[in-house]
Motif scaffolding. Structure first.
Motif, PDB file in Angstrom:
ATOM      1  N   VAL A  14      -6.640   2.506   2.285  1.00  0.00           N
ATOM      2  CA  VAL A  14      -5.193   3.182   1.946  1.00  0.00           C
ATOM      3  C   VAL A  14      -5.827   4.469   1.143  1.00  0.00           C
ATOM      4  O   VAL A  14      -6.309   4.304   0.081  1.00  0.00           O
ATOM      5  N   GLY A  26      -1.671   6.126  -1.562  1.00  0.00           N
ATOM      6  CA  GLY A  26      -0.514   5.412  -1.825  1.00  0.00           C
ATOM      7  C   GLY A  26      -0.312   5.030  -3.164  1.00  0.00           C
ATOM      8  O   GLY A  26      -1.289   5.279  -3.979  1.00  0.00           O
ATOM      9  N   ASP A  27       0.676   4.178  -3.470  1.00  0.00           N
ATOM     10  CA  ASP A  27       1.054   3.658  -4.879  1.00  0.00           C
ATOM     11  C   ASP A  27       0.206   2.309  -4.877  1.00  0.00           C
ATOM     12  O   ASP A  27       0.672   1.439  -3.901  1.00  0.00           O
ATOM     13  N   VAL A  67       1.631  -0.954  -2.662  1.00  0.00           N
ATOM     14  CA  VAL A  67       0.489  -1.536  -1.636  1.00  0.00           C
ATOM     15  C   VAL A  67       0.441  -3.083  -2.104  1.00  0.00           C
ATOM     16  O   VAL A  67       0.366  -4.165  -0.985  1.00  0.00           O
ATOM     17  N   ILE A 113       1.933  -0.569   5.811  1.00  0.00           N
ATOM     18  CA  ILE A 113       1.562   0.176   4.503  1.00  0.00           C
ATOM     19  C   ILE A 113       1.424   1.664   4.390  1.00  0.00           C
ATOM     20  O   ILE A 113       0.829   2.367   5.818  1.00  0.00           O
ATOM     21  N   GLU A 114       2.110   2.485   3.735  1.00  0.00           N
ATOM     22  CA  GLU A 114       1.831   3.901   4.116  1.00  0.00           C
ATOM     23  C   GLU A 114       0.693   4.421   3.600  1.00  0.00           C
ATOM     24  O   GLU A 114       0.205   3.708   2.581  1.00  0.00           O
ATOM     25  N   GLY A 115       0.175   5.433   4.485  1.00  0.00           N
ATOM     26  CA  GLY A 115      -1.066   5.870   4.065  1.00  0.00           C
ATOM     27  C   GLY A 115      -2.296   5.057   4.691  1.00  0.00           C
ATOM     28  O   GLY A 115      -3.460   5.401   4.185  1.00  0.00           O
TER      29      GLY A 115
END
Lengths: 255, 650
Positions: free
Chosen positions: B347, B350-351, B355, B496-498
């Motif tokens: 990732v 992301g945060d 995550v 999951i973002e990114g």
């Protein structure tokens, strides 16, 4: 090879010959075996003499000239020039002797194409490290009749003029011996006459010695003595011959 | 003798045109490198961004106060590349000058003999040739320096805000760098002309009377001895390209070819005829007379053929080995990335908390990037480190220690990479003095030595808490994510973002490495290639222009212009092929060695041979060689054609 300069103690400097060849042989090595170009030549060139060396092609006359001038080493024998034995001299010593005592005139005019007539004549002096005097240079150029070509380059001159520049260049160092190899070989008869007259004057006026290799009887007739070479040996000589006599002697030799 | 040098250079302008251009380009490149380096030196980063530390001293050196820049606006990358450009330019200039002057001397035997005849000593001839070199070098160096000065703003504009120099660069005072470039130009010219001058000094007075100015067929024993010495030296260096050399293998692979090139160039008069005969075999079988003639010309004039082959050999060997080495290095980097990574998902940006909270995520390895100044005996250096949680990181990345224990990574401790420990002779239990960017100093005890994993782990790994304490604002650059048992990574990536699959991330990193390599190659080889092109064209042009007499004779003997052209075509191809086969031999040797060195212990390393670039180099060399031999031939034939016609009319 055992003879060295001190082997001529009896020779009084003034009467000494300008050039002594003593038992010169020269063998060229090749894959097919040795070729004898000279087979034992002994000759004394008197000071102030003009000697022509003649002979059929392959008789060794050019080799003789090259050995005499220290350009090539004889296989055996001794060359003494101006009292100095050339054998064993270093390259630098030979060069210095050459630039002080010898002048060269060859069939190809052998001028440096990038230099003017003036600079070509001044070159030997510059190589010696002397500052050439302008009047000296102009003097020799006048002597050879080229006062009006001082600024020209060799390419702008005729063959005869180039040859006269070469003579002027040889004259400038006041050498004791002139070596000339077919100096008129590429010239017309008029130019040849001028060149030969200049060489003649060098002996008559300045007491310089001239050794000239030629195959031209007319040119040889300017010398007081013609030495004939055949198969690497001296075959005879002729004093004060006319072109006709010299030609006859040559054809006898070639027969 | 200087007055003579000045005039003879004017006369032999065409002989020296090539040296002039080559040297002017060389000084131009050197000058450009120098002015740009001056600009990088003159560049002052933000003054706040540096830390003063005192080195430890030792080995006869006292402790010293040094200031280390902590700004990432670092211009040392550009400096490194520029100094390499300078080194390569200088190296090739010596070659070109040497071969040009060798030519100039060989073609002027009679003239030099004449000078000897009328009283020039060997020393004077030597000085005259060196004087000529000086005349050419002065003109060329000053021209090159002026051009460099004009081009400097352009280069700086291009180089500013790039990876190599992420700042704005302004031209500095040009006087010092350009004087250095001109000085090097003069020095290089004199070095290159030295051998030629020595050979000129050996010309005898009797050469003035000899018609043929044929070169002596033998090469000197000194040359052979030096050739063999360089060969031996290169072989020693080649044996060093082995797995245990680590990172040093790549520079070795890039610079050993230079030594090999020197050696082969020295031995070329022996090697070129042999190879020429080999390559000529099919040619002789295929063509009628032109191939046979070409073979005799290449074989009978080994020294000429050798100097024609030299520039082609130089550029093909150096460029070939660099391209291949860097490609294999990238292959090995790809394999390391792939093998070093255990987590299937990466990732970026992301945060961490978000995550970690995603259902199906078992663990997140979010290392914190941190920098510190490492203080050594005689220097201090800014190092990249990462704060990790060893319990998680050892599951997401392959970092089983080769010595020590990662569980001890707590408090003031550090784990170092195997390569770094080898470099600095660090052992377990050693304490590394460091200064963090918050200016606190600490002594970090080495508790583990971990395998190298470029692109995944930096050389120093710290406990997560230690990193966070000294870099409270740091954010993880990338996170390695482990899915919970039973969760499909492919499906998890979607949520999951990114996030990207690890395979894609690896590929992206490798592509980045290759792109960086490419930039470096262009910067390094661009000038060198330009330069070699000039050299190749130059030597062949000179070689052909000198053969006017030969062409006239051939024409008078009844050879048609086409036959002569074909002969020149085969001849230059033959020389080109000989040079290229030597260049290929060097490239292959280096390639095989570096490949072995980089892949030992790593299974299934991909093989990427940049065929396009390699064949392009070969093709370009060959085209240049043939083209620059044919062009002057065509010109001479036109002139000769006119002359023979005049001849016949007379």
């Amino acid at each position: 090879m055992t003879a060295t300069a001190p082997s001529y103690p009896s020779v009084v400097p003034d009467a000494a010959p300008a050039l002594v060849l003593d038992g010169i042989t020269k063998t060229y090595r090749s894959k097919a075996g040795g070729v004898d170009a000279l087979r034992g030549v002994t000759y004394h060139f008197p000071r102030g003499s003009f000697t022509a060396v003649m002979g059929p092609s392959g008789s060794g006359k050019s080799t003789l000239l090259q050995c005499a001038a220290g350009l090539d080493q004889p296989t055996t024998g001794v060359v003494v020039l101006g009292g100095v034995n050339l054998h064993g001299l270093s390259e630098v010593a030979l060069t210095k002797l050459r630039r002080e005592e010898m002048g060269f005139v060859f069939q190809a005019y052998n001028l440096l194409p990038s230099l003017t007539v003036y600079d070509n004549v001044a070159l030997p002096l510059r190589l010696t490290g002397k500052r050439p005097h302008r009047n000296d240079i102009l003097g020799v150029l006048e002597q050879v009749g080229l006062s009006d070509k001082v600024k020209r380059r060799p390419a702008e001159l005729s063959g005869g003029q180039q040859q006269r520049v070469a003579i002027a260049r040889a004259l400038i160092t006041k050498p004791s011996v002139f070596f000339a190899d077919e100096p008129t070989g590429a010239l017309d008869s008029n130019s040849s006459r001028q060149v030969l007259t200049l060489l003649r004057e060098a002996t008559d006026r300045a007491g310089q010695t001239v050794v000239m290799v030629t195959h031209d009887p007319v040119a040889a007739a300017y010398a007081e003595r013609v030495v004939f070479l055949s198969d690497g040996l001296i075959a005879g000589h002729l004093d004060r011959g006319t072109p006709g006599q010299i030609a006859a002697a040559m054809s006898d030799l070639e027969r | 003798m200087f007055f003579l040098s000045r005039q003879t250079v004017g006369r032999h302008r065409h002989l020296y045109a090539g040296s002039f251009v080559a040297l002017a380009v060389g000084v131009f490149l050197l000058g450009l490198a120098a002015t740009a380096t001056a600009a990088t030196i003159a560049y002052r980063g933000p003054s706040a961004g540096s830390i003063a530390v005192t080195t430890l001293g030792g080995d006869g050196m006292g402790p010293q106060r040094v200031s280390v820049s902590t700004s990432d606006q670092d211009v040392s990358g550009l400096q490194t590349v520029l100094s390499m450009v300078g080194a390569i330019s200088g190296f090739i200039t010596i070659f070109v000058i040497a071969s040009t002057f060798a030519f100039a001397v060989a073609s002027r035997r009679r003239e030099l003999g004449l000078l000897r005849l009328i009283g020039a000593t060997p020393g004077q001839i030597r000085r005259m040739i060196l004087g000529e070199a000086l005349v050419v070098a002065l003109g060329a160096s000053i021209t090159g320096a002026v051009l460099a000065q004009l081009a400097t703003p352009l280069l700086l504009a291009k180089a500013s805000y790039t990876e190599l120099a992420p700042v704005k660069l302004e031209p500095a005072s040009p006087w010092v760098p350009l004087s250095i470039a001109v000085g090097i130009g003069l020095l290089v010219a004199l070095l290159g002309a030295r051998a030629a001058a020595r050979r000129a000094g050996k010309v005898g007075a009797i050469d003035a009377l000899r018609e043929a100015s044929l070169e002596p067929p033998r090469i000197g024993p000194v040359r052979v001895v030096f050739g063999l010495l360089f060969m031996a030296g290169s072989i020693v260096l080649l044996t060093l390209i082995k797995p245990s050399s680590g990172e040093a293998a790549v520079p070795l692979a890039m610079f050993t070819p230079m030594l090999l090139v020197i050696s082969l160039t020295l031995l070329a008069p022996l090697i070129v005829p042999v190879l020429g005969r080999l390559w000529a075999a099919p040619l002789v079988a295929w063509t009628s007379v032109s191939g046979r003639l070409a073979r005799s010309n290449v074989v009978a004039a080994p020294r000429r053929s050798a100097s024609l082959a030299a520039p082609i050999l130089t550029i093909s060997a150096i460029a070939g080995s660099m391209v291949l080495s860097l490609s294999f290095a990238a292959d090995s980097a790809a394999a390391t990335l792939r093998d070093g990574m255990l987590a299937p998902i990466v990732v970026t940006g992301g945060d961490q908390a978000k995550v970690a909270a995603t259902p199906g995520v078992a663990a997140v390895d979010a290392g914190l990037p941190v920098q510190f100044v490492r203080v050594s005996a005689d220097y201090a250096q800014l190092e990249d480190a990462e704060g990790i949680d060893p319990a998680v990181a050892s599951r997401t990345r392959r970092m089983t220690p080769v010595a020590g224990d990662l569980t001890a990574l707590t408090g003031n401790t550090v784990a170092v990479s195997k390569e770094m420990s080898g470099f600095e002779h660090y052992r377990l239990g050693d304490e590394v003095p460091v200064t963090f960017l918050d200016r606190t100093t600490a002594k970090l005890k080495i508790v583990a030595i971990v395998p190298d994993a470029f692109g995944i782990n930096p050389s120093f790994l710290l406990p997560l808490e230690l990193a966070r304490a000294h870099a409270p604002a740091a954010k993880p650059e990338r996170m390695f994510v482990l899915p919970a048992t039973g969760t499909d990574p492919a499906e998890l990536v979607q949520r999951i973002e990114g996030a990207v699959p690890a395979v894609a991330w690896d590929a992206e990193q490798t592509a980045g490495v290759r792109k960086g390599n490419q930039l470096g190659l262009i910067l390094l080889l661009g000038p060198a290639a330009l330069y070699s092109a000039i050299a190749i064209a130059n030597t062949l042009l000179m070689g052909s222009l000198q053969r006017r007499q030969e062409f006239v004779t051939s024409r008078l003997l009844g050879a048609t212009p086409n036959q002569i052209r074909r002969m020149v075509l085969w001849e230059s191809s033959l020389v080109g092929m000989v040079a290229l086969s030597l260049g290929t031999a060097i490239t292959v040797t280096v390639g095989v060695l570096i490949r072995h060195a980089m892949t030992a212990g790593v299974p299934d390393v991909p093989v990427t041979v940049p065929w396009g670039i390699l064949l392009g180099i070969a093709g370009l060399c060959l085209t240049l060689a043939v083209g620059s031999a044919l062009a002057p031939t065509a010109y001479i034939l036109r002139v000769v054609g006119r002359e023979t016609m005049v001849h016949q009319r007379q």
